[in-house]
Design a protein around this motif. Sequence first.
Motif, PDB file in Angstrom:
ATOM      1  N   ARG A   2       0.832  -1.211   0.000  1.00  0.00           N
ATOM      2  CA  ARG A   2       0.000   0.000   0.000  1.00  0.00           C
ATOM      3  C   ARG A   2       0.863   1.255   0.000  1.00  0.00           C
ATOM      4  O   ARG A   2       0.548   2.238  -0.677  1.00  0.00           O
ATOM      5  CB  ARG A   2      -0.938   0.019   1.215  1.00  0.00           C
ATOM      6  N   LEU A   3       1.956   1.238   0.746  1.00  0.00           N
ATOM      7  CA  LEU A   3       2.853   2.401   0.781  1.00  0.00           C
ATOM      8  C   LEU A   3       3.386   2.715  -0.621  1.00  0.00           C
ATOM      9  O   LEU A   3       3.393   3.876  -1.050  1.00  0.00           O
ATOM     10  CB  LEU A   3       4.025   2.125   1.733  1.00  0.00           C
ATOM     11  N   MET A   4       3.805   1.670  -1.368  1.00  0.00           N
ATOM     12  CA  MET A   4       4.335   1.888  -2.724  1.00  0.00           C
ATOM     13  C   MET A   4       3.255   2.416  -3.664  1.00  0.00           C
ATOM     14  O   MET A   4       3.536   3.222  -4.553  1.00  0.00           O
ATOM     15  CB  MET A   4       4.951   0.590  -3.265  1.00  0.00           C
ATOM     16  N   LEU A   5       2.007   1.977  -3.471  1.00  0.00           N
ATOM     17  CA  LEU A   5       0.909   2.445  -4.315  1.00  0.00           C
ATOM     18  C   LEU A   5       0.521   3.888  -3.997  1.00  0.00           C
ATOM     19  O   LEU A   5       0.172   4.661  -4.890  1.00  0.00           O
ATOM     20  CB  LEU A   5      -0.323   1.549  -4.148  1.00  0.00           C
ATOM     21  N   GLU A   6       0.573   4.240  -2.707  1.00  0.00           N
ATOM     22  CA  GLU A   6       0.048   5.534  -2.281  1.00  0.00           C
ATOM     23  C   GLU A   6       1.108   6.624  -2.140  1.00  0.00           C
ATOM     24  O   GLU A   6       0.794   7.811  -2.239  1.00  0.00           O
ATOM     25  CB  GLU A   6      -0.713   5.360  -0.954  1.00  0.00           C
ATOM     26  N   LYS A   7       2.372   6.255  -1.881  1.00  0.00           N
ATOM     27  CA  LYS A   7       3.424   7.261  -1.674  1.00  0.00           C
ATOM     28  C   LYS A   7       4.678   6.919  -2.483  1.00  0.00           C
ATOM     29  O   LYS A   7       5.799   6.921  -1.949  1.00  0.00           O
ATOM     30  CB  LYS A   7       3.803   7.327  -0.184  1.00  0.00           C
ATOM     31  N   PRO A   8       4.536   6.601  -3.779  1.00  0.00           N
ATOM     32  CA  PRO A   8       5.704   6.145  -4.547  1.00  0.00           C
ATOM     33  C   PRO A   8       6.820   7.190  -4.635  1.00  0.00           C
ATOM     34  O   PRO A   8       7.999   6.849  -4.539  1.00  0.00           O
ATOM     35  CB  PRO A   8       5.125   5.823  -5.931  1.00  0.00           C
ATOM     36  N   GLU A   9       6.443   8.483  -4.788  1.00  0.00           N
ATOM     37  CA  GLU A   9       7.471   9.529  -4.931  1.00  0.00           C
ATOM     38  C   GLU A   9       8.301   9.659  -3.660  1.00  0.00           C
ATOM     39  O   GLU A   9       9.519   9.888  -3.725  1.00  0.00           O
ATOM     40  CB  GLU A   9       6.820  10.888  -5.262  1.00  0.00           C
ATOM     41  N   MET A  10       7.654   9.495  -2.491  1.00  0.00           N
ATOM     42  CA  MET A  10       8.395   9.601  -1.227  1.00  0.00           C
ATOM     43  C   MET A  10       9.379   8.439  -1.075  1.00  0.00           C
ATOM     44  O   MET A  10      10.476   8.616  -0.559  1.00  0.00           O
ATOM     45  CB  MET A  10       7.435   9.659  -0.042  1.00  0.00           C
ATOM     46  N   VAL A  11       8.968   7.240  -1.522  1.00  0.00           N
ATOM     47  CA  VAL A  11       9.875   6.083  -1.466  1.00  0.00           C
ATOM     48  C   VAL A  11      11.091   6.336  -2.361  1.00  0.00           C
ATOM     49  O   VAL A  11      12.241   6.087  -1.954  1.00  0.00           O
ATOM     50  CB  VAL A  11       9.144   4.785  -1.892  1.00  0.00           C
ATOM     51  N   ILE A  12      10.860   6.868  -3.575  1.00  0.00           N
ATOM     52  CA  ILE A  12      11.963   7.158  -4.497  1.00  0.00           C
ATOM     53  C   ILE A  12      12.903   8.211  -3.905  1.00  0.00           C
ATOM     54  O   ILE A  12      14.128   8.069  -3.939  1.00  0.00           O
ATOM     55  CB  ILE A  12      11.422   7.631  -5.873  1.00  0.00           C
ATOM     56  N   LYS A  13      12.323   9.276  -3.334  1.00  0.00           N
ATOM     57  CA  LYS A  13      13.155  10.326  -2.739  1.00  0.00           C
ATOM     58  C   LYS A  13      13.954   9.793  -1.548  1.00  0.00           C
ATOM     59  O   LYS A  13      15.107  10.174  -1.339  1.00  0.00           O
ATOM     60  CB  LYS A  13      12.281  11.506  -2.303  1.00  0.00           C
ATOM     61  N   GLY A  14      13.327   8.913  -0.773  1.00  0.00           N
ATOM     62  CA  GLY A  14      14.039   8.297   0.348  1.00  0.00           C
ATOM     63  C   GLY A  14      15.208   7.454  -0.128  1.00  0.00           C
ATOM     64  O   GLY A  14      16.289   7.463   0.462  1.00  0.00           O
ATOM     65  N   LEU A  15      14.999   6.726  -1.245  1.00  0.00           N
ATOM     66  CA  LEU A  15      16.079   5.932  -1.837  1.00  0.00           C
ATOM     67  C   LEU A  15      17.210   6.859  -2.311  1.00  0.00           C
ATOM     68  O   LEU A  15      18.395   6.562  -2.113  1.00  0.00           O
ATOM     69  CB  LEU A  15      15.548   5.074  -2.990  1.00  0.00           C
ATOM     70  N   GLU A  16      16.855   7.976  -2.931  1.00  0.00           N
ATOM     71  CA  GLU A  16      17.872   8.929  -3.385  1.00  0.00           C
ATOM     72  C   GLU A  16      18.698   9.455  -2.208  1.00  0.00           C
ATOM     73  O   GLU A  16      19.919   9.635  -2.311  1.00  0.00           O
ATOM     74  CB  GLU A  16      17.202  10.094  -4.133  1.00  0.00           C
ATOM     75  N   ALA A  17      18.021   9.700  -1.076  1.00  0.00           N
ATOM     76  CA  ALA A  17      18.731  10.160   0.127  1.00  0.00           C
ATOM     77  C   ALA A  17      19.695   9.094   0.634  1.00  0.00           C
ATOM     78  O   ALA A  17      20.844   9.399   1.005  1.00  0.00           O
ATOM     79  CB  ALA A  17      17.720  10.533   1.215  1.00  0.00           C
ATOM     80  N   ILE A  18      19.256   7.839   0.638  1.00  0.00           N
ATOM     81  CA  ILE A  18      20.127   6.733   1.076  1.00  0.00           C
ATOM     82  C   ILE A  18      21.331   6.630   0.148  1.00  0.00           C
ATOM     83  O   ILE A  18      22.477   6.475   0.610  1.00  0.00           O
ATOM     84  CB  ILE A  18      19.341   5.401   1.109  1.00  0.00           C
ATOM     85  N   MET A  19      21.076   6.712  -1.164  1.00  0.00           N
ATOM     86  CA  MET A  19      22.171   6.609  -2.140  1.00  0.00           C
ATOM     87  C   MET A  19      23.194   7.734  -1.947  1.00  0.00           C
ATOM     88  O   MET A  19      24.397   7.511  -2.028  1.00  0.00           O
ATOM     89  CB  MET A  19      21.601   6.619  -3.562  1.00  0.00           C
ATOM     90  N   LYS A  20      22.698   8.928  -1.654  1.00  0.00           N
ATOM     91  CA  LYS A  20      23.624  10.046  -1.412  1.00  0.00           C
ATOM     92  C   LYS A  20      24.404   9.829  -0.113  1.00  0.00           C
ATOM     93  O   LYS A  20      25.593  10.134  -0.028  1.00  0.00           O
ATOM     94  CB  LYS A  20      22.853  11.367  -1.351  1.00  0.00           C
ATOM     95  N   ALA A  21      23.722   9.280   0.906  1.00  0.00           N
ATOM     96  CA  ALA A  21      24.372   9.057   2.204  1.00  0.00           C
ATOM     97  C   ALA A  21      25.543   8.076   2.110  1.00  0.00           C
ATOM     98  O   ALA A  21      26.521   8.193   2.847  1.00  0.00           O
ATOM     99  CB  ALA A  21      23.348   8.560   3.219  1.00  0.00           C
TER     100      ALA A  21
END
Length: 441
Positions: free
Chosen positions: A176-195
């Motif tokens: 449900r999280l991926m269906l409802e908040k996909p952009e936030m998941v992608i941005k969170g992944l980008e933050a992890i990748m930068k970290a």
Amino acid sequence: MDLKARTFKGGIHPPHFKKATEKLAIEKSQEPKMVYIPMQQHIGAPCESIVKVGDTVKVGQKIGESKAFVSAPIHSSVSGKVKKIQRMDTPTGKATTVVIESDGKNEIDESIKPKGDIKNLSREEIISIIKEAGITGMGGAGFPTHVKLSPPSEKKIDTVILNGAECEPYLTADHRLMLEKPEMVIKGLEAIMKAVDVKKGYIGIENNKPDAIEIMTKAAYDDEKIEIIPLETKYPQGDEKRLIHAITQREVPSGALPMDVGVVVNNVGTAHAIENAIETGMPLIERIATITGSGIKNPKNLLIKIGTPFSEIIEECGGFKDKPGKVIMGGPMMGLAQFTIEVPTIKGTSGILILNEQDAKIPDPDPCIRCGKCVNICPVNLQPLFISKLSLKKMYDEAESYNPLSCIECGSCSFICPSKRPLLQSIRVAKKEIISKRKKS
């Protein structure tokens, strides 16, 4: 995108039992009148309370911290007054717990401020935000995320994987999280990748969630560094070492960590919590959980404030349908059975599974017929029948030679066993005894 579903050797295909909640949108849970917030909700050192009885606290205010590196601070999920601080039951055992009576105002602490754009934050700032927000693994393990993102300098990380497999039966919160908040998941992944300073990120999703694969692919369309990987629907596909092998073909050696093969793995829920902390400044004070099973009247996916008692959540879902046989935090394979529903929701509560008496009944075991099914399906290539046999005889030194500490406790062996032997339970006992002996020596 590679459309061929990837997977690993071994594993099982338990019934999914996801239909009850996979189409149900996430609802915000009712406001709790009282929250019970444990100071131990993570792997590592417990926190010490930095508030006292009688103090007034606000939403997002830090109420527990530890000086240890492997730990994660804890924050209030409500505004109100601290009524008690004492050892209480939690889903994972007893822990010092801060009891806060909500004033219903949900006043937000003055420290809660947006942290700016990921592009303008340094890797050190991102890790500091994650640490201060008290973010831990949201898949259930509860490992402090800032520790995962701070590997030793000699461990060169080149790949980040987000686990969107959600292979555990019944649970649909990540879906449900991926269906409802996909952009936030992608941005969170980008933050992890930068970290961790990497240029390649993957999100692995089982192919029984085609809608999530489609939506996440669209959300990642503009970012060539991120790839969505369909995975074969098989348990335990979400285990991080199985995930790494399925996506990168790298083998994590026994006793080694993902960082030893240049990979960091996080859950999609963790990525969402990271983006939320950056975007709003709000620490980890609530989480999505699936409330489901044959023993609950109205299954739901709920956004729940940390510290809300299981009993209130169950009541919000219509209460028990029949006499409950078992209440489990998490799913049926790797979840933790509870002896009371007077325990609080914690950061690792991915679900509350209520089974009726019939579904919870464990059949009496028959003698082992040495069919070898447990060996064939073990994702770690162990021999569960021999470890279990020696453990049941309390022959832990002999059991150690079969490498039980490599067991990931997925429960596949118990599930597949035609004799219904208590394989996982006895292996867990052997592991505890071996670890205890090593500590003493």
